[in-house]
Scaffold this motif. Structure first.
Motif, PDB file in Angstrom:
ATOM      1  N   ASN A   1       0.805  -1.226   0.000  1.00 31.98           N
ATOM      2  CA  ASN A   1       0.000   0.000   0.000  1.00 31.98           C
ATOM      3  C   ASN A   1       0.834   1.270   0.000  1.00 31.98           C
ATOM      4  O   ASN A   1       0.313   2.351   0.239  1.00 31.98           O
ATOM      5  N   GLY A   2       2.147   1.143  -0.223  1.00 29.97           N
ATOM      6  CA  GLY A   2       2.959   2.347  -0.392  1.00 29.97           C
ATOM      7  C   GLY A   2       3.918   2.642   0.745  1.00 29.97           C
ATOM      8  O   GLY A   2       4.480   3.734   0.806  1.00 29.97           O
ATOM      9  N   GLY A   3       4.112   1.692   1.653  1.00 29.94           N
ATOM     10  CA  GLY A   3       5.051   1.909   2.765  1.00 29.94           C
ATOM     11  C   GLY A   3       6.497   1.960   2.279  1.00 29.94           C
ATOM     12  O   GLY A   3       6.829   1.464   1.200  1.00 29.94           O
ATOM     13  N   GLY A   4       7.349   2.583   3.090  1.00 31.56           N
ATOM     14  CA  GLY A   4       8.773   2.659   2.779  1.00 31.56           C
ATOM     15  C   GLY A   4       9.547   1.648   3.606  1.00 31.56           C
ATOM     16  O   GLY A   4       9.242   1.436   4.779  1.00 31.56           O
ATOM     17  N   VAL A   5      10.541   1.004   3.001  1.00 36.29           N
ATOM     18  CA  VAL A   5      11.338   0.000   3.716  1.00 36.29           C
ATOM     19  C   VAL A   5      12.821   0.236   3.445  1.00 36.29           C
ATOM     20  O   VAL A   5      13.219   0.421   2.284  1.00 36.29           O
ATOM     21  N   VAL A   6      13.627   0.233   4.514  1.00 36.87           N
ATOM     22  CA  VAL A   6      15.079   0.231   4.365  1.00 36.87           C
ATOM     23  C   VAL A   6      15.579  -1.157   4.751  1.00 36.87           C
ATOM     24  O   VAL A   6      15.310  -1.632   5.863  1.00 36.87           O
ATOM     25  N   VAL A   7      16.255  -1.818   3.817  1.00 36.09           N
ATOM     26  CA  VAL A   7      16.855  -3.142   4.077  1.00 36.09           C
ATOM     27  C   VAL A   7      18.335  -2.895   4.324  1.00 36.09           C
ATOM     28  O   VAL A   7      19.068  -2.483   3.422  1.00 36.09           O
ATOM     29  N   TYR A   8      18.761  -3.136   5.563  1.00 34.75           N
ATOM     30  CA  TYR A   8      20.123  -2.768   5.954  1.00 34.75           C
ATOM     31  C   TYR A   8      20.979  -4.014   6.247  1.00 34.75           C
ATOM     32  O   TYR A   8      20.592  -4.867   7.057  1.00 34.75           O
ATOM     33  N   HIS A   9      22.119  -4.113   5.577  1.00 35.51           N
ATOM     34  CA  HIS A   9      23.135  -5.148   5.797  1.00 35.51           C
ATOM     35  C   HIS A   9      22.507  -6.541   5.986  1.00 35.51           C
ATOM     36  O   HIS A   9      21.892  -7.036   5.063  1.00 35.51           O
TER      37      HIS A   9
ATOM     38  N   GLY B   1      19.441 -11.690  -1.575  1.00 39.34           N
ATOM     39  CA  GLY B   1      19.787 -12.070  -0.207  1.00 39.34           C
ATOM     40  C   GLY B   1      20.960 -13.024  -0.195  1.00 39.34           C
ATOM     41  O   GLY B   1      21.440 -13.465  -1.254  1.00 39.34           O
ATOM     42  N   GLY B   2      21.440 -13.318   1.013  1.00 39.40           N
ATOM     43  CA  GLY B   2      22.570 -14.240   1.130  1.00 39.40           C
ATOM     44  C   GLY B   2      22.500 -15.065   2.399  1.00 39.40           C
ATOM     45  O   GLY B   2      21.755 -14.740   3.323  1.00 39.40           O
TER      46      GLY B   2
ATOM     47  N   ASP C   1      34.931  -2.070   5.566  1.00 40.98           N
ATOM     48  CA  ASP C   1      33.628  -2.742   5.682  1.00 40.98           C
ATOM     49  C   ASP C   1      33.696  -4.097   4.977  1.00 40.98           C
ATOM     50  O   ASP C   1      34.628  -4.368   4.206  1.00 40.98           O
ATOM     51  N   GLU C   2      32.685  -4.928   5.245  1.00 44.51           N
ATOM     52  CA  GLU C   2      32.500  -6.131   4.433  1.00 44.51           C
ATOM     53  C   GLU C   2      31.976  -5.709   3.058  1.00 44.51           C
ATOM     54  O   GLU C   2      31.336  -4.662   2.935  1.00 44.51           O
ATOM     55  N   LEU C   3      32.236  -6.541   2.061  1.00 48.59           N
ATOM     56  CA  LEU C   3      31.718  -6.304   0.713  1.00 48.59           C
ATOM     57  C   LEU C   3      30.954  -7.567   0.306  1.00 48.59           C
ATOM     58  O   LEU C   3      31.559  -8.572  -0.053  1.00 48.59           O
ATOM     59  N   TYR C   4      29.633  -7.508   0.442  1.00 45.70           N
ATOM     60  CA  TYR C   4      28.806  -8.686   0.136  1.00 45.70           C
ATOM     61  C   TYR C   4      28.971  -9.080  -1.340  1.00 45.70           C
ATOM     62  O   TYR C   4      28.954  -8.212  -2.223  1.00 45.70           O
ATOM     63  N   ASP C   5      29.100 -10.387  -1.588  1.00 41.94           N
ATOM     64  CA  ASP C   5      29.166 -10.857  -2.975  1.00 41.94           C
ATOM     65  C   ASP C   5      28.335 -12.130  -3.153  1.00 41.94           C
ATOM     66  O   ASP C   5      27.862 -12.717  -2.180  1.00 41.94           O
ATOM     67  N   ARG C   6      28.136 -12.501  -4.411  1.00 44.21           N
ATOM     68  CA  ARG C   6      27.380 -13.709  -4.789  1.00 44.21           C
ATOM     69  C   ARG C   6      25.987 -13.764  -4.158  1.00 44.21           C
ATOM     70  O   ARG C   6      25.525 -14.826  -3.739  1.00 44.21           O
ATOM     71  N   MET C   7      25.339 -12.599  -4.100  1.00 41.37           N
ATOM     72  CA  MET C   7      23.991 -12.533  -3.530  1.00 41.37           C
ATOM     73  C   MET C   7      22.971 -13.037  -4.560  1.00 41.37           C
ATOM     74  O   MET C   7      23.125 -12.798  -5.759  1.00 41.37           O
TER      75      MET C   7
ATOM     76  N   MET D   1      23.637  -2.778   1.367  1.00 41.71           N
ATOM     77  CA  MET D   1      24.353  -3.924   1.946  1.00 41.71           C
ATOM     78  C   MET D   1      25.547  -3.505   2.796  1.00 41.71           C
ATOM     79  O   MET D   1      26.189  -4.345   3.419  1.00 41.71           O
ATOM     80  N   LEU D   2      25.854  -2.220   2.812  1.00 43.85           N
ATOM     81  CA  LEU D   2      26.998  -1.731   3.595  1.00 43.85           C
ATOM     82  C   LEU D   2      26.640  -1.703   5.085  1.00 43.85           C
ATOM     83  O   LEU D   2      25.490  -1.882   5.458  1.00 43.85           O
ATOM     84  N   GLY D   3      27.662  -1.432   5.927  1.00 42.66           N
ATOM     85  CA  GLY D   3      27.396  -1.094   7.319  1.00 42.66           C
ATOM     86  C   GLY D   3      27.563  -2.216   8.312  1.00 42.66           C
ATOM     87  O   GLY D   3      26.833  -2.266   9.311  1.00 42.66           O
ATOM     88  N   HIS D   4      28.554  -3.121   8.099  1.00 42.24           N
ATOM     89  CA  HIS D   4      28.828  -4.149   9.112  1.00 42.24           C
ATOM     90  C   HIS D   4      29.172  -3.472  10.446  1.00 42.24           C
ATOM     91  O   HIS D   4      30.085  -2.648  10.513  1.00 42.24           O
ATOM     92  N   CYS D   5      28.447  -3.837  11.495  1.00 38.54           N
ATOM     93  CA  CYS D   5      28.588  -3.137  12.773  1.00 38.54           C
ATOM     94  C   CYS D   5      29.811  -3.625  13.559  1.00 38.54           C
ATOM     95  O   CYS D   5      30.060  -4.824  13.654  1.00 38.54           O
ATOM     96  N   GLY D   6      30.572  -2.688  14.113  1.00 38.04           N
ATOM     97  CA  GLY D   6      31.744  -3.017  14.920  1.00 38.04           C
ATOM     98  C   GLY D   6      31.371  -3.398  16.345  1.00 38.04           C
ATOM     99  O   GLY D   6      30.201  -3.555  16.682  1.00 38.04           O
ATOM    100  N   ASP D   7      32.400  -3.522  17.201  1.00 31.97           N
ATOM    101  CA  ASP D   7      32.186  -3.976  18.576  1.00 31.97           C
ATOM    102  C   ASP D   7      31.491  -2.932  19.449  1.00 31.97           C
ATOM    103  O   ASP D   7      30.777  -3.270  20.397  1.00 31.97           O
ATOM    104  N   THR D   8      31.765  -1.660  19.173  1.00 29.16           N
ATOM    105  CA  THR D   8      31.196  -0.577  19.982  1.00 29.16           C
ATOM    106  C   THR D   8      30.819   0.577  19.061  1.00 29.16           C
ATOM    107  O   THR D   8      31.223   0.597  17.888  1.00 29.16           O
ATOM    108  N   LEU D   9      30.101   1.560  19.593  1.00 24.94           N
ATOM    109  CA  LEU D   9      29.770   2.749  18.799  1.00 24.94           C
ATOM    110  C   LEU D   9      31.035   3.492  18.382  1.00 24.94           C
ATOM    111  O   LEU D   9      31.067   4.144  17.337  1.00 24.94           O
TER     112      LEU D   9
END
Ligand SMILES: [Zn+2]
Length: 303
Positions: free
Chosen positions: A107-115, A134-135, A196-202, A245-253
């Motif tokens: 119905n028109g919602g917005g979605v962010v798919v993160y990492h 996806g992977g 960062d990680e670089l996702y491949d073969r998705m 697909m970017l943004g692999h999270c580290g150990d702390t902020l």
């Protein structure tokens, strides 16, 4: 006198315009998190800071029960939000929530798919249409083709193989592939992303609408040797989806270069505004990375 009068009218008009801009209500969204093979207790905080520090957005956080616990009480009232930010990779949601999510997007919602949100729900066909690629999670040729960029076009490779991989983390160049789109308008065609990680073969249905950026995944880092799609839009019903697909999270902020990257944060902010409203009102920030140097916002805020 008349000149003075028209000047004062202009001043008043200017101030009224300025105030209405200041008073613009933030766009409301929700971050879904709580299970992930990644450091979700840090990533959802970083995302909230990036979004709310821009003053364009206000977000609620929906934290699921822990992995393996009873999920039946987990629910999100999607109707309250202009966008849903997916920072979730875990147990299936209750059927009622799945249905409500699909209705929201249709119905028109917005979605962010993160990492790693694109690692989730291998067997949920409609979700895989929404993320397009996806992977992991047992994905293989049955999940759809391996989609990559070659000779100026997207290739859909249907040969057998597992879906989802990445080599060692490193800094890499992002290559713009769309000529015009609100999310990338004014941004450099090439810029250097922080480590960062670089996702491949998705793999997946692979119906990408606008391919925004790819990056080359070098074999010497354990990658595919191909140009991989890393940021793009997807259409599902009337819904707008921004997949990054970017943004692999580290150990702390503090130790979190992929999410501190000013390029990542800019794409996140622009992609979120676009999927919520269909437009981007943000200027190109002065601290955006160049082709030769990365740029970090360690406090998750543009200066
Ligand atoms: Zn990761």
């Amino acid at each position: 006198m008349r000149i003075l009068h028209s000047l004062s009218v202009l001043t008043i008009l200017f101030l009224v315009t300025l105030c209405s801009a200041c008073a613009r209500e933030p766009i409301q969204g929700v971050i879904i998190t709580g299970q992930n093979n990644h450091n979700w207790p840090v990533s959802h905080k970083a995302i909230k800071m990036i979004l709310e520090n821009s003053r364009l957005f206000k977000v609620d956080i929906a934290v699921s029960p822990a992995a393996g616990e009873d999920m039946s009480s987990f629910d999100v009232d999607f109707s309250k939000y202009a966008f849903v930010f997916l920072d979730y990779n875990g147990d299936s949601w209750p059927e009622k929530m799945n249905t409500a999510f699909l209705e929201y997007v249709k119905n028109g919602g917005g979605v962010v798919v993160y990492h790693a949100a694109d690692n989730a729900f291998t067997d949920w066909d409609e979700y895989n249409k929404i993320i397009a690629l996806g992977g992991w999670g047992g994905r293989d040729e049955n999940s759809g083709p391996y989609v990559y960029w070659k000779d100026g076009a997207l290739v859909k490779d249907t040969s057998a193989g597992s879906g989802g991989s990445h080599g060692a983390r490193h800094e890499y160049i992002m290559n713009q592939r769309v000529t015009s789109h609100p999310i990338v308008d004014g941004l450099p065609e090439r810029w250097k992303h922080a480590t960062d990680e670089l996702y491949d073969r998705m793999r997946g249905p692979g119906d990408i609408k606008d391919l925004l950026y790819t990056a080359y995944s070098p074999t010497e880092k354990g990658g595919s040797g191909r140009e991989e799609p890393l940021a793009f839009t997807v259409e599902y019903g009337k819904g707008r989806i921004f997949h990054i697909m970017l943004g692999h999270c580290g150990d702390t902020l503090e130790d979190n270069p992929a999410m501190q990257c000013a390029g990542f944060q800019t794409l996140l902010l622009r992609g979120t505004e676009w999927c919520a409203t269909g437009n981007v009102t943000q200027k190109v920030p002065a601290d955006f990375p160049t082709e030769t140097s990365v740029s970090l916002r360690k406090d998750y805020k543009q200066h």
